[in-house]
Design a protein around this motif. Structure first.
Motif, PDB file in Angstrom:
ATOM      1  N   THR A  16      34.869  30.872  10.148  1.00  0.00           N
ATOM      2  CA  THR A  16      33.470  30.455  10.123  1.00  0.00           C
ATOM      3  C   THR A  16      33.267  29.101  10.804  1.00  0.00           C
ATOM      4  OG1 THR A  16      33.882  29.625   7.868  1.00  0.00           O
ATOM      5  CG2 THR A  16      32.817  31.790   8.081  1.00  0.00           C
ATOM      6  N   ARG A  17      34.314  28.302  10.894  1.00  0.00           N
ATOM      7  CA  ARG A  17      34.195  27.034  11.624  1.00  0.00           C
ATOM      8  C   ARG A  17      33.878  27.293  13.098  1.00  0.00           C
ATOM      9  NH1 ARG A  17      39.795  24.388   9.297  1.00  0.00           N
ATOM     10  NH2 ARG A  17      39.040  23.789   7.213  1.00  0.00           N
ATOM     11  N   GLU A  18      34.642  28.207  13.700  1.00  0.00           N
ATOM     12  CA  GLU A  18      34.427  28.509  15.119  1.00  0.00           C
ATOM     13  C   GLU A  18      33.079  29.199  15.345  1.00  0.00           C
ATOM     14  OE1 GLU A  18      38.296  27.289  14.579  1.00  0.00           O
ATOM     15  OE2 GLU A  18      37.614  29.193  13.716  1.00  0.00           O
ATOM     16  N   VAL A  41      37.961  37.043   7.210  1.00  0.00           N
ATOM     17  CA  VAL A  41      39.373  37.434   7.125  1.00  0.00           C
ATOM     18  C   VAL A  41      40.270  36.305   7.624  1.00  0.00           C
ATOM     19  CG1 VAL A  41      41.132  38.980   8.051  1.00  0.00           C
ATOM     20  CG2 VAL A  41      38.997  39.922   7.190  1.00  0.00           C
ATOM     21  N   ASN A  42      39.910  35.711   8.757  1.00  0.00           N
ATOM     22  CA  ASN A  42      40.729  34.612   9.276  1.00  0.00           C
ATOM     23  C   ASN A  42      40.637  33.385   8.381  1.00  0.00           C
ATOM     24  OD1 ASN A  42      41.735  35.900  11.665  1.00  0.00           O
ATOM     25  ND2 ASN A  42      39.681  35.719  12.530  1.00  0.00           N
ATOM     26  N   ASP A  43      39.452  33.144   7.811  1.00  0.00           N
ATOM     27  CA  ASP A  43      39.300  32.018   6.887  1.00  0.00           C
ATOM     28  C   ASP A  43      40.303  32.116   5.743  1.00  0.00           C
ATOM     29  OD1 ASP A  43      36.121  30.747   7.228  1.00  0.00           O
ATOM     30  OD2 ASP A  43      36.645  32.602   8.232  1.00  0.00           O
ATOM     31  N   PHE A 186      28.035  39.265  15.231  1.00  0.00           N
ATOM     32  CA  PHE A 186      28.697  37.967  15.357  1.00  0.00           C
ATOM     33  C   PHE A 186      29.872  37.917  14.398  1.00  0.00           C
ATOM     34  CE2 PHE A 186      28.095  33.109  14.981  1.00  0.00           C
ATOM     35  CZ  PHE A 186      28.709  32.879  16.202  1.00  0.00           C
ATOM     36  N   GLY A 187      31.067  37.692  14.938  1.00  0.00           N
ATOM     37  CA  GLY A 187      32.223  37.672  14.053  1.00  0.00           C
ATOM     38  C   GLY A 187      33.523  37.425  14.793  1.00  0.00           C
ATOM     39  N   ASP A 188      34.581  37.998  14.245  1.00  0.00           N
ATOM     40  CA  ASP A 188      35.931  37.775  14.760  1.00  0.00           C
ATOM     41  C   ASP A 188      36.451  39.034  15.452  1.00  0.00           C
ATOM     42  OD1 ASP A 188      36.615  39.449  12.582  1.00  0.00           O
ATOM     43  OD2 ASP A 188      36.981  37.738  11.273  1.00  0.00           O
TER      44      ASP A 188
END
Length: 223
Positions: A16-18, A41-43, A186-188
């Protein structure tokens, strides 16, 4: 009436930072009337890049507000499970974390459920969809694994998984009467669709879920 437009704004590895950092580059210029947020998921799991739950909550709330400043509606996807054996192969450090990966992802999903109620946006139950099939080394799984793709992945969706995810998103759009003339997904990497045909796009014939959603919207318009 102009045909619905869908933008694939997923990028592998993003937390969420990116997403906050690139919002004005990858969302704002499209003037979407709907943003589908699918992140976390990456968070929770990307070793060396994880985000504490309190920050995840704060960041996701900011993302929802950023979408709404110009008047965009928001929907958000819950986080799917993964095949943990593959996760530990790719990121051995994840096995050393005192909080198991299932608990970390469930923590994020609980935050999403709380924010959904607090900020009044619908959730798309991607978690339930993936759990409707084996979360295991099996051909029927919606997660890419060696038996269905020749890859020891365990996190990203198969082409069928993307098709079903798009159908689920389409269902929520219709049920909630969400606007859909321009949708930014919008996402990963779950949005980007690595190793899929047309990865990173929503082009006709591509396989990531935004492309499948665009096809469903075109079909609905043609009726």
């Amino acid at each position: 009436m102009s045909p619905a437009r869908v933008v694939n704004a997923g990028y592998p590895g993003d937390t969420t930072r990116e997403l906050l950092a690139r919002f004005d580059r990858d969302v704002t210029p499209h003037s979407p009337d709907l943003v589908i947020l699918w992140a976390g998921v990456n968070d929770m799991l990307y070793c060396g890049h994880t985000v504490p739950p309190k920050e995840f909550r704060r960041n996701f709330r900011r993302l929802v507000h950023r979408c709404r400043i110009p008047g965009s509606a928001v929907a958000a996807g819950t986080l799917p499970p993964r095949i943990n054996a593959y996760l530990f192969e790719q990121f051995p450090g994840a096995a050393l974390d005192p909080v198991p990966p299932d608990e970390r992802v469930e923590c994020a999903n609980e935050i999403l459920r709380e924010l959904s109620a607090e900020l009044d946006f619908p959730l798309i139950d991607f978690e339930g969809l993936v759990r409707s099939r084996p979360v295991a080394e099996e051909p029927a799984s919606l997660l890419r694994n060696f038996s269905n793709s020749g890859m020891r992945d365990g996190l990203h969706l198969t082409p069928e998984g993307c098709r079903l995810a798009a159908e689920l998103a389409f269902e929520v759009i219709r049920r909630e009467h969400l606007p859909c003339s321009c949708i930014v997904c919008f996402g990963d990497s779950l949005t980007y669709g690595p190793w899929l045909k047309g990865r990173g796009t929503a082009a006709e014939g591509a396989e990531p879920y935004p492309a499948r959603l665009a096809a469903l919207l075109r079909q609905a318009e043609a009726r």
